[in-house]
Write an enzyme that holds these catalytic residues in place. Structure first.
Site, mmCIF file in Angstrom:
data_model
loop_
_atom_site.group_PDB
_atom_site.id
_atom_site.type_symbol
_atom_site.label_atom_id
_atom_site.label_comp_id
_atom_site.label_asym_id
_atom_site.label_seq_id
_atom_site.Cartn_x
_atom_site.Cartn_y
_atom_site.Cartn_z
ATOM 1 N N GLY A 94 0.809 -1.215 0.000
ATOM 2 C CA GLY A 94 0.000 0.000 0.000
ATOM 3 C C GLY A 94 0.839 1.259 0.000
ATOM 4 C CG HIS A 137 -6.045 9.907 5.427
ATOM 5 N ND1 HIS A 137 -5.380 8.746 5.751
ATOM 6 C CD2 HIS A 137 -5.249 10.931 5.853
ATOM 7 C CE1 HIS A 137 -4.238 9.034 6.358
ATOM 8 N NE2 HIS A 137 -4.130 10.354 6.426
ATOM 9 C CG ASP A 167 -9.138 3.395 4.807
ATOM 10 O OD1 ASP A 167 -8.645 3.867 3.766
ATOM 11 O OD2 ASP A 167 -8.902 3.847 5.934
#
Length: 389
Positions: A94, A137, A167
């Site tokens: 990631g 994010h 996420d």
């Protein structure tokens, strides 16, 4: 593991038994993808950085795999991880685009050593495009997919749905699916490939039904004005007398009739006008007043056995004890008391075992090096020089 029953410890190792995965340490979606694969039986080794040595593991998200600490910037540490990857089916990473390449862990380099390797890459914006190198994010990624803008109350700012949509749902879960698809292809063709999973695109994919409703005129881009976004009073949460909440999802006419009946407001609600938005403000007021007349658990008891799609809104520390969850073993506790969701989904022929506890960073370094063929004196030297920890 202790507490409520999860999968039996003696169960088969799950449908992914024999799959080997290396997780190049990260946060959020990559650990989640690794956890899901491990839950389903894959052998997953997480590679931590030396800086992670004193970082406590997440008891739930980090469960079920082994841990190696290696300095990827040291050629000897990189060699250890390369050897681990050589015998694996897949790698998960990631990093920002370009970081793996600078470390010598780019797809072409790894493919030269292991032609069947699947390289799963997780980013927010993808491996290319104008924003590829930008930081972000979950909230930023779902903002660009349209998901964030659709969630919230009318006239109020969008509400972040924790970090579940970017996420985990649109990120880690989709990465795990993509990696498994590529592994199946590699086993058929002998050739691995790179999987480019981007949270903007994954969270957009989760919005497929909503985009379809928008195209069909059954959805508006105005927040809180639709049936499934809290705009309809029969699909919302209501506060009860004790300050706790119930969730109402009485979309269909029969469920709506059951809701109205148990609430005792049949004389104030026109069942035939359920889908007329002009009636919704007054309907919401009636429901709000009714639910505030009793506690959450009293309403739960009154709706027991009634198909009105009314359930208690549980806090995270209540899920373990709920009778349905307890009966199925949907959650369990480990020896520290941490509450875990059980592995899912369930498999009739290859049930998943209870996940092993999250490892201390580097806790399996010596054992893994030994499995890779390093003699004890070599392991001691690498440890003493900080190449591995």
């Amino acid at each position: 593991m202790s507490g409520a029953a999860g999968p039996p410890p003696g169960a088969a190792p799950g449908p992914l038994a024999g799959l080997r995965v290396v997780e190049l340490g990260g946060i959020g979606p990559v650990p989640f993808a690794a956890m899901v694969l491990s839950d389903l039986g894959a052998e997953v080794v997480r590679v931590h950085r030396p800086a992670d040595r004193d970082t406590p593991p997440n008891p739930v998200l980090d469960r079920g795999r082994r841990s190696l600490i290696a300095d990827l910037k040291d050629p000897r540490g990189a060699a250890v991880v390369h050897a681990l990857i050589d015998r694996s089916d897949a790698v998960l990473e990631g990093f920002r685009p370009g970081v793996a390449e600078r470390l010598g862990f780019d797809p072409p380099t790894l493919a030269e050593r292991n032609a069947r390797l699947v390289f799963g890459r997780m980013t927010g914006f993808g491996q290319d495009g104008p924003l590829a190198a930008r930081a972000g994010h979950d909230i930023n990624y779902i903002a660009l997919s349209g998901a964030l803008g659709a969630i919230g109350r009318p006239g109020r700012p969008p509400v972040p749905p924790l970090n579940l949509v970017g996420d985990f749902g649109g990120g880690g879960m989709l990465l795990a699916l993509g990696v498994l698809a590529a592994v199946l292809n590699a086993r058929a063709t002998g050739r691995g490939q790179t999987v480019d999973a981007a949270m903007v695109e994954g969270s957009g994919l989760l919005m497929s039904m909503i985009f379809g409703r928008l195209a069909g005129g059954a959805w508006t881009v105005d927040r809180g004005a639709n049936v499934l976004d809290g705009g309809a009073p029969f699909y919302d949460s209501y506060e009860c007398a004790d300050g706790r909440y119930v969730a109402v999802g009485a979309i269909e006419a029969g469920f709506f009739a059951g809701l109205v009946d148990v609430l005792g407001v049949a004389d104030r609600i026109d069942l035939a006008a359920q889908r007329d938005p002009s009636t919704w403000p007054a309907m919401r007021d009636v429901f709000t007043e009714a639910f505030r007349s009793a506690t959450r658990d009293e309403w739960t008891a009154r709706f027991a056995g009634i198909d009105a799609c009314v359930t208690p809104v549980l806090t995270m520390d209540e899920v373990l004890a709920h009778p349905h969850n307890a009966d199925r073993g949907s959650f369990f506790t480990d020896s520290s008391g941490a509450i875990h969701p059980a592995p899912a989904p369930r498999f009739a022929g290859t049930p998943c075992a209870t996940p092993s506890p999250a490892p201390v960073p580097g806790g399996d370094t010596r054992a893994l090096l030994s499995e890779l063929g390093h003699p004890p004196e070599d392991i001691d030297k690498l440890l003493a020089e900080g190449v591995v920890s």
